[in-house]
Design a protein around this motif. Structure first.
Motif, PDB file in Angstrom:
ATOM      1  N   GLY A 100     -11.636  -4.181  -2.283  1.00 56.02           N
ATOM      2  CA  GLY A 100     -12.147  -3.843  -0.966  1.00 56.02           C
ATOM      3  C   GLY A 100     -12.833  -2.492  -0.902  1.00 56.02           C
ATOM      4  O   GLY A 100     -13.031  -1.831  -1.929  1.00 56.02           O
ATOM      5  N   VAL A 101     -13.182  -2.060   0.307  1.00 53.64           N
ATOM      6  CA  VAL A 101     -13.947  -0.816   0.480  1.00 53.64           C
ATOM      7  C   VAL A 101     -13.153   0.417   0.046  1.00 53.64           C
ATOM      8  O   VAL A 101     -13.747   1.447  -0.299  1.00 53.64           O
ATOM      9  N   GLU A 102     -11.833   0.342   0.056  1.00 55.14           N
ATOM     10  CA  GLU A 102     -11.012   1.476  -0.378  1.00 55.14           C
ATOM     11  C   GLU A 102     -10.690   1.401  -1.869  1.00 55.14           C
ATOM     12  O   GLU A 102      -9.829   2.125  -2.364  1.00 55.14           O
ATOM     13  N   LYS A 103     -11.407   0.491  -2.564  1.00 55.94           N
ATOM     14  CA  LYS A 103     -11.227   0.305  -4.009  1.00 55.94           C
ATOM     15  C   LYS A 103      -9.832  -0.205  -4.370  1.00 55.94           C
ATOM     16  O   LYS A 103      -9.328   0.014  -5.468  1.00 55.94           O
ATOM     17  N   LEU A 104      -9.220  -0.923  -3.427  1.00 58.45           N
ATOM     18  CA  LEU A 104      -7.902  -1.506  -3.651  1.00 58.45           C
ATOM     19  C   LEU A 104      -8.031  -3.017  -3.793  1.00 58.45           C
ATOM     20  O   LEU A 104      -8.869  -3.642  -3.118  1.00 58.45           O
ATOM     21  N   PRO A 105      -7.222  -3.655  -4.637  1.00 62.03           N
ATOM     22  CA  PRO A 105      -7.298  -5.108  -4.806  1.00 62.03           C
ATOM     23  C   PRO A 105      -6.633  -5.854  -3.661  1.00 62.03           C
ATOM     24  O   PRO A 105      -5.675  -5.360  -3.043  1.00 62.03           O
ATOM     25  N   GLY A 106      -7.133  -7.035  -3.367  1.00 60.17           N
ATOM     26  CA  GLY A 106      -6.488  -7.889  -2.378  1.00 60.17           C
ATOM     27  C   GLY A 106      -5.202  -8.484  -2.929  1.00 60.17           C
ATOM     28  O   GLY A 106      -4.847  -8.254  -4.094  1.00 60.17           O
ATOM     29  N   LYS A 107      -4.518  -9.261  -2.114  1.00 62.54           N
ATOM     30  CA  LYS A 107      -3.235  -9.831  -2.521  1.00 62.54           C
ATOM     31  C   LYS A 107      -3.370 -11.192  -3.190  1.00 62.54           C
ATOM     32  O   LYS A 107      -2.493 -11.593  -3.961  1.00 62.54           O
ATOM     33  N   ARG A 108      -4.463 -11.914  -2.873  1.00 64.72           N
ATOM     34  CA  ARG A 108      -4.665 -13.250  -3.431  1.00 64.72           C
ATOM     35  C   ARG A 108      -6.123 -13.461  -3.794  1.00 64.72           C
ATOM     36  O   ARG A 108      -6.998 -12.738  -3.320  1.00 64.72           O
TER      37      ARG A 108
END
Length: 364
Positions: A100-108
């Protein structure tokens, strides 16, 4: 002195008037509400059930398409819905977990978006959204995805003449609301159809399957029968049935034992332990281009998926009984040729028209 005061007041009023005009932008008066219906190209599929309060119109679908590709809807203007749902991959992502925009991965793993008009059992892997319009706004607000507020989105769109005009054409008013955004996005996603694969042409008598594809087709639809190995199939149609190749259910497909479950799936929505590790049964259409596979993207290739069902089923308290039956029977016992034939058949479900249709592409 009076003359100076009057001039000052006039100048002040002019500034206020100018500022008021900037705050309240107006659309071109020539832009008109347009209710022309959008006709779905459904091939020989049965008519889908479109919500009567949001029937598809050409202008509503166009607005939804604009929003689907609009990066302004994300916090920093770097992402749109299409960033994680790419047309050339049947509107899904090739990443195991989208960033995502915060460079964090989604959960699925991002789910594919097509034939939504035929889905009748909620949306997302766990079904937490009852309607497609509900689903459409969640990724925008999710901190792991687009991480933006709906209020900010409305303000951004109001500042754009093209959007004020398009909301007028689609809804009869230039007023922009998050509810209208969701309705437009629902219309566009419902317009994305996949009905022109080689398998569809085969059913219409317009294409011929190769020997390998035909053997794979038979294995796919034949039931598992350990008592008669020569007649036993892979029983894939138990879960991936009808022309949509899914069954509107949530199931545990034997990925993990109880001790190894890291995602409780549908249970998180229903609160029922009977739904633990159950996930939405997804369509196998376009499966050739939607890797990686499963809710967590654990499998990179179709061959891994086939081998999972052949010999990798894990027992648990909620595993589907039919899959547990294959496990206790020693697995499907598919040969190397059987597995190759199944993969060959699955690839006949790829719809090249969907992957290149300009009606679904970036409108900007």
């Amino acid at each position: 002195m009076k003359k100076i005061v009057i001039l000052t007041l006039v100048a002040g009023l002019a500034i206020v008037s100018a500022q008021s005009c900037k705050k309240e932008p107006t659309s071109d008066s020539s832009v008109e509400y347009d209710t022309t219906p959008y006709k779905l190209a459904i091939g020989d599929f049965e008519e889908p059930s479109i919500a009567p309060d949001n029937e598809l119109t050409k202008q509503g679908v166009l607005l939804g398409r604009m929003l689907f590709y609009e990066k302004k809807l994300s916090k920093d203007g770097s992402m749109s819905c299409a960033s994680c749902h790419r047309q050339e991959h049947a509107f899904t992502d090739t990443a195991r977990l989208s960033i995502g925009v915060e460079k964090l991965p989604g959960k699925r793993q991002a789910m594919a978006v097509f034939n939504m008009a035929w889905h009748n059992n909620e949306f997302f892997w766990d079904g937490r959204s009852h309607l497609l319009r509900d689903q459409s706004l969640m990724p925008i607000q999710d901190p792991l995805e687009m991480n933006e507020t709906l209020e900010n989105n409305v303000a951004k769109l109001k500042a754009e003449k093209q959007y004020r005009d398009q909301f007028m054409r689609a809804f009869g008013s230039e007023e922009i609301t998050s509810e209208k955004m969701s309705l437009a996005l629902e219309q566009f996603m419902n317009s994305i159809v996949s009905v022109e694969s080689k398998y569809d042409r085969f059913l219409r008598g317009e294409a011929t399957l190769t020997a390998s594809e035909e053997r794979g087709r038979a294995l796919f639809f034949d039931e598992f029968n350990p008592g008669f190995p020569s007649l036993s199939g892979a029983d894939c149609a138990h879960c991936h049935t009808t022309r949509t190749f899914e069954n509107d259910l949530y199931m545990n497909n034997g990925l993990d034992s109880d001790a190894d479950m890291k995602d409780i799936g549908r249970e998180e929505v229903t609160g029922s332990v009977a739904d633990r590790a159950k996930f939405k049964v997804t369509s196998l259409r376009n499966v050739e281009v939607t890797a990686p596979y499963m809710h967590d993207g654990r499998f990179k290739a179709l061959e891994e998926v086939v081998e999972h069902y052949n010999s990798g089923i894990k027992t648990s308290s909620t595993v589907d009984p039919a899959l547990e039956y294959t496990r206790v029977s020693g697995g499907l016992k598919l040969t190397a040729q059987d597995k190759a034939d199944l993969v060959a058949f699955l690839k006949t479900l790829t719809d090249e028209v969907l992957l290149t249709n300009p009606e679904y592409s970036d409108p900007f």
